[in-house]
Design a protein around this motif. Sequence first.
Motif, PDB file in Angstrom:
ATOM      1  N   ASP A 196       0.827  -1.213   0.000  1.00  0.00           N
ATOM      2  CA  ASP A 196       0.000   0.000   0.000  1.00  0.00           C
ATOM      3  C   ASP A 196       0.862   1.265   0.000  1.00  0.00           C
ATOM      4  O   ASP A 196       0.514   2.259  -0.649  1.00  0.00           O
ATOM      5  N   SER A 199      -4.316   2.792 -10.700  1.00  0.00           N
ATOM      6  CA  SER A 199      -5.084   2.326  -9.545  1.00  0.00           C
ATOM      7  C   SER A 199      -5.751   0.984  -9.832  1.00  0.00           C
ATOM      8  O   SER A 199      -5.721   0.077  -8.994  1.00  0.00           O
ATOM      9  N   GLN A 247      -4.838  -2.623  -8.022  1.00  0.00           N
ATOM     10  CA  GLN A 247      -5.836  -3.420  -7.288  1.00  0.00           C
ATOM     11  C   GLN A 247      -5.674  -4.894  -7.629  1.00  0.00           C
ATOM     12  O   GLN A 247      -5.714  -5.753  -6.749  1.00  0.00           O
ATOM     13  N   ARG A 270      -2.557  -6.147  -5.985  1.00  0.00           N
ATOM     14  CA  ARG A 270      -2.727  -6.266  -4.532  1.00  0.00           C
ATOM     15  C   ARG A 270      -3.384  -7.594  -4.163  1.00  0.00           C
ATOM     16  O   ARG A 270      -3.038  -8.223  -3.162  1.00  0.00           O
TER      17      ARG A 270
END
Length: 186
Positions: free
Chosen positions: A104, A123, A127, A130
Motif C-alpha cells: 500500500d 489504480s 488493485q 494487490r
Amino acid sequence: MPKLNQYISQATPQGTVRGVMPDAPRVGGLVAGVTAANNTIQHVEYSRERDMERERQQVATEEAQTYVSTSVGDLRQQIPEYRLAAEQDEPAAGLTDRSLAYFDQLATKAIESAPEMAKRAVSARLQDLRIGVHEKAFAYETTARRAAALDSVVASRDGAQKMLMADPSQYGPVMAEQLAAINNLN
C-alpha cells in the motif's frame, strides 16, 4: 388593354457593390482579396493549433501508458523481493498484514506521482496486483504457521515419549494431551 405579366427577379447581385455615395471608390475586388487572404491565414493558424493540440494529447496518452506499464512492472519486481526477504528474516505470523502495508505504501507513491491521465489505470492495475500479493503472502503465512504448529506437536510428542519411558503410569493423561494437540491441527 393587354395585361403584362409581372416577374420577380430571383437573381442575386454580382460584382462590385457600390456605396451609397455616388463618388465612393470601387474597392470590391481589393477588399475581397484581402478578406480571402485573411481567412486563409486564420484557417492555417487554426489548423496548426488543432494539430499541435492533437499532438500534445497523443504525447500525454503515450506518457500515461508508459507510466502505467513501468510503475506496475517496478512494483511487480519489488514485492517478491520484499516477500522473500520477509520470509527469511521475519516471523510468519503477520506476514500478510506487513506485505499488504508495504504494498500500500508503494502503491500510494505510484498513484501520487502518476500523470493525471494515468491515475485511474494505475489504480486499477494495482488493485489486481494487490490481490495477488495478498494471496501469496497469506498462503505462505498459513503454511508456515501450520508447519510451526506441527513442529510443536512433534516436539511435544518427543518429550511425552521420554516422560512415559521414565514413568509409564502417566500414559493416559499424556496420550489425551497428545490426541487433543493432533486434533487441533485440523
